[in-house]
Design a protein around this motif. Sequence first.
Motif, mmCIF file in Angstrom:
data_model
loop_
_atom_site.group_PDB
_atom_site.id
_atom_site.type_symbol
_atom_site.label_atom_id
_atom_site.label_comp_id
_atom_site.label_asym_id
_atom_site.label_seq_id
_atom_site.Cartn_x
_atom_site.Cartn_y
_atom_site.Cartn_z
ATOM 1 N N ALA A 114 57.329 10.575 30.195
ATOM 2 C CA ALA A 114 56.834 10.452 29.138
ATOM 3 C C ALA A 114 57.458 11.687 28.182
ATOM 4 O O ALA A 114 57.390 10.829 27.063
ATOM 5 N N THR A 115 58.384 12.561 28.740
ATOM 6 C CA THR A 115 59.177 12.707 27.651
ATOM 7 C C THR A 115 60.357 12.533 26.316
ATOM 8 O O THR A 115 60.334 12.975 25.868
ATOM 9 N N LYS A 116 60.968 12.029 27.580
ATOM 10 C CA LYS A 116 62.416 11.541 27.349
ATOM 11 C C LYS A 116 62.531 9.765 26.921
ATOM 12 O O LYS A 116 63.036 9.425 25.280
ATOM 13 N N VAL A 117 60.910 9.003 26.760
ATOM 14 C CA VAL A 117 61.132 7.642 26.472
ATOM 15 C C VAL A 117 60.130 7.244 25.242
ATOM 16 O O VAL A 117 59.674 6.784 24.981
ATOM 17 N N ILE A 118 58.436 7.595 26.402
ATOM 18 C CA ILE A 118 57.991 7.314 25.181
ATOM 19 C C ILE A 118 57.492 7.889 24.157
ATOM 20 O O ILE A 118 56.982 6.772 23.021
ATOM 21 N N ASN A 119 57.218 9.359 24.715
ATOM 22 C CA ASN A 119 56.598 9.888 23.084
ATOM 23 C C ASN A 119 57.941 10.207 22.163
ATOM 24 O O ASN A 119 57.259 9.861 20.913
ATOM 25 N N PRO A 120 58.984 9.603 22.310
ATOM 26 C CA PRO A 120 60.056 9.846 20.954
ATOM 27 C C PRO A 120 59.982 8.577 20.364
ATOM 28 O O PRO A 120 59.897 8.184 19.455
ATOM 29 N N LEU A 121 59.631 7.530 21.570
ATOM 30 C CA LEU A 121 59.325 6.069 20.940
ATOM 31 C C LEU A 121 57.950 5.843 19.921
ATOM 32 O O LEU A 121 57.328 5.456 18.862
ATOM 33 N N ILE A 122 56.938 6.439 20.494
ATOM 34 C CA ILE A 122 55.313 6.585 19.671
ATOM 35 C C ILE A 122 56.086 7.255 18.712
ATOM 36 O O ILE A 122 55.401 6.883 17.802
ATOM 37 N N GLY A 123 56.931 9.278 18.832
ATOM 38 C CA GLY A 123 57.045 9.441 17.413
ATOM 39 C C GLY A 123 57.486 8.016 16.529
ATOM 40 O O GLY A 123 57.780 8.060 15.594
ATOM 41 N N ALA A 124 58.932 7.822 17.070
ATOM 42 C CA ALA A 124 59.503 6.394 15.558
ATOM 43 C C ALA A 124 58.752 5.748 15.069
ATOM 44 O O ALA A 124 58.584 5.020 13.974
ATOM 45 N N LEU A 125 57.509 5.122 16.340
ATOM 46 C CA LEU A 125 56.905 4.318 15.189
ATOM 47 C C LEU A 125 55.450 4.858 14.170
ATOM 48 O O LEU A 125 55.082 4.270 13.173
ATOM 49 N N ARG A 126 55.125 6.099 14.617
ATOM 50 C CA ARG A 126 54.497 6.696 13.612
ATOM 51 C C ARG A 126 55.256 7.232 12.618
ATOM 52 O O ARG A 126 54.506 6.362 11.868
ATOM 53 N N GLY A 127 56.353 7.186 12.598
ATOM 54 C CA GLY A 127 56.638 7.690 11.226
ATOM 55 C C GLY A 127 57.452 6.292 10.304
ATOM 56 O O GLY A 127 57.463 6.592 9.938
ATOM 57 N N LEU A 128 57.975 4.766 11.400
ATOM 58 C CA LEU A 128 57.818 3.789 10.975
ATOM 59 C C LEU A 128 56.647 3.003 9.501
ATOM 60 O O LEU A 128 56.787 2.883 8.815
ATOM 61 N N PHE A 129 55.335 3.390 11.024
ATOM 62 C CA PHE A 129 54.333 3.015 9.987
ATOM 63 C C PHE A 129 53.713 4.344 8.863
ATOM 64 O O PHE A 129 53.650 3.424 8.146
ATOM 65 N N GLY A 130 54.566 5.307 9.304
ATOM 66 C CA GLY A 130 54.367 6.028 7.494
ATOM 67 C C GLY A 130 55.265 5.346 6.949
ATOM 68 O O GLY A 130 54.219 5.662 5.245
ATOM 69 N N LYS A 131 56.342 5.727 6.221
ATOM 70 C CA LYS A 131 56.808 4.983 5.660
ATOM 71 C C LYS A 131 56.732 3.596 5.318
ATOM 72 O O LYS A 131 56.719 3.655 4.323
ATOM 73 N N THR A 132 56.597 2.437 5.518
ATOM 74 C CA THR A 132 55.612 1.647 5.714
ATOM 75 C C THR A 132 54.449 1.883 4.219
ATOM 76 O O THR A 132 54.281 0.917 3.126
ATOM 77 N N GLU A 133 53.025 2.480 5.139
ATOM 78 C CA GLU A 133 52.286 2.872 4.229
ATOM 79 C C GLU A 133 52.670 4.081 2.852
ATOM 80 O O GLU A 133 51.814 2.982 2.218
ATOM 81 N N LYS A 134 53.452 4.529 2.766
ATOM 82 C CA LYS A 134 53.755 5.477 1.886
ATOM 83 C C LYS A 134 54.549 4.013 0.578
ATOM 84 O O LYS A 134 54.454 4.128 -0.434
ATOM 85 N N ALA A 135 55.572 3.581 0.909
ATOM 86 C CA ALA A 135 56.675 2.643 0.657
ATOM 87 C C ALA A 135 55.236 1.400 0.049
ATOM 88 O O ALA A 135 54.654 0.715 -1.052
ATOM 89 N N GLY A 136 53.955 0.983 0.353
ATOM 90 C CA GLY A 136 52.835 0.274 0.314
ATOM 91 C C GLY A 136 52.282 1.170 -1.291
ATOM 92 O O GLY A 136 51.596 0.085 -1.378
ATOM 93 N N HIS A 137 52.413 2.221 -1.384
ATOM 94 C CA HIS A 137 51.473 2.601 -1.999
ATOM 95 C C HIS A 137 52.631 3.197 -3.604
ATOM 96 O O HIS A 137 52.269 3.075 -4.420
#
Length: 327
Positions: free
Chosen positions: A304-327
């Motif tokens: 969870a700490t080495k694989v799942i949580n970093p993956l979730i963080g990366a996906l959040r960051g990716l979607f966050g960048k996509t939303e910013k780019a859309g604006h």
Amino acid sequence: MSGLIALLDDVAAISKVAAASIDDVAGQAVKASAKAAGAVIDDAAVTPKYVNGFDASRELPIVMRIARGSIFNKVVILLPIALLLSAFAPWLISPLLMIGGAYLCFEGAEKVWHALNPGDGHDSEAHIQGEGGGVSLEESRVAGAVKTDFILSAEIMTIALSAIPVADPLWMKALILLVVAVLITAAVYGFVALVVKADDFGLGLARRGGGMAALGRGIVRFMPGFMKVLTIVGTAAMVWVGGNIVIHGMHELGMHQPYQWIKDTAAAAALAVPQVAGLVNWAVTAFFDGIFGIILGFILIPIATKVINPLIGALRGLFGKTEKAGH
């Protein structure tokens, strides 16, 4: 006249069926609620922490807000999902239960890990402490509590659904799940309200003086130890119930160990003490389910700490960048 008598007979027959259905719903709701004990105890153990640091006048309103969020989670979001699963994908219930059971094992093991390593920087309950103060802190605490409740409520509703006979009509399943949702939410948050106000009640008795002052001081001294015991019981219940769910799910999927070994061991132990055979059978089963649960939980911590949580963080960051780019 004979027509009226026949009509009254029909009404009486329908009333008997309705009464029997109500009794059946109530009985199954209680059984389903009991099966969800691990998640329920953990919910009750965790929630009082969300009111730490607030003025006494805000404690009950915060608990009530979390309770409303919990009811919304169970009734508006999770109950329809559970009914859809039951109607169209009942084969998914067991795997989802196993995922929820594994999560309970992980949470329980993580709490044990933090108890043994209090200096560890990572804490799954860090969001409880929050930042800031006043209204913003209250909003963040309530939001964090409702998010945590959603995970536990999902597990509770899935366990309750699995305890309902498959042959029951959809309307009865819906009614049973509704009763479970209301019953468990009222029990958990009623208990939480009593716990968070116990100190104030004790202090009030102590300040009044007289014969009740000693009782008030006793309540104040008792509560910190009680909260520690509640946390320990909640953690033990999580790994026990989580382990039991995963083991039973493996058995249903064709992997009969360690289910069969635990069953045989518990039966042998019960035969050795026939006077309390039922209690011994339950205790041995719960013990080995808990051992399995804590081992599984410790295995899941690094995943969870080495694989799942970093993956979730990366996906959040990716979607966050996509939303910013859309604006």
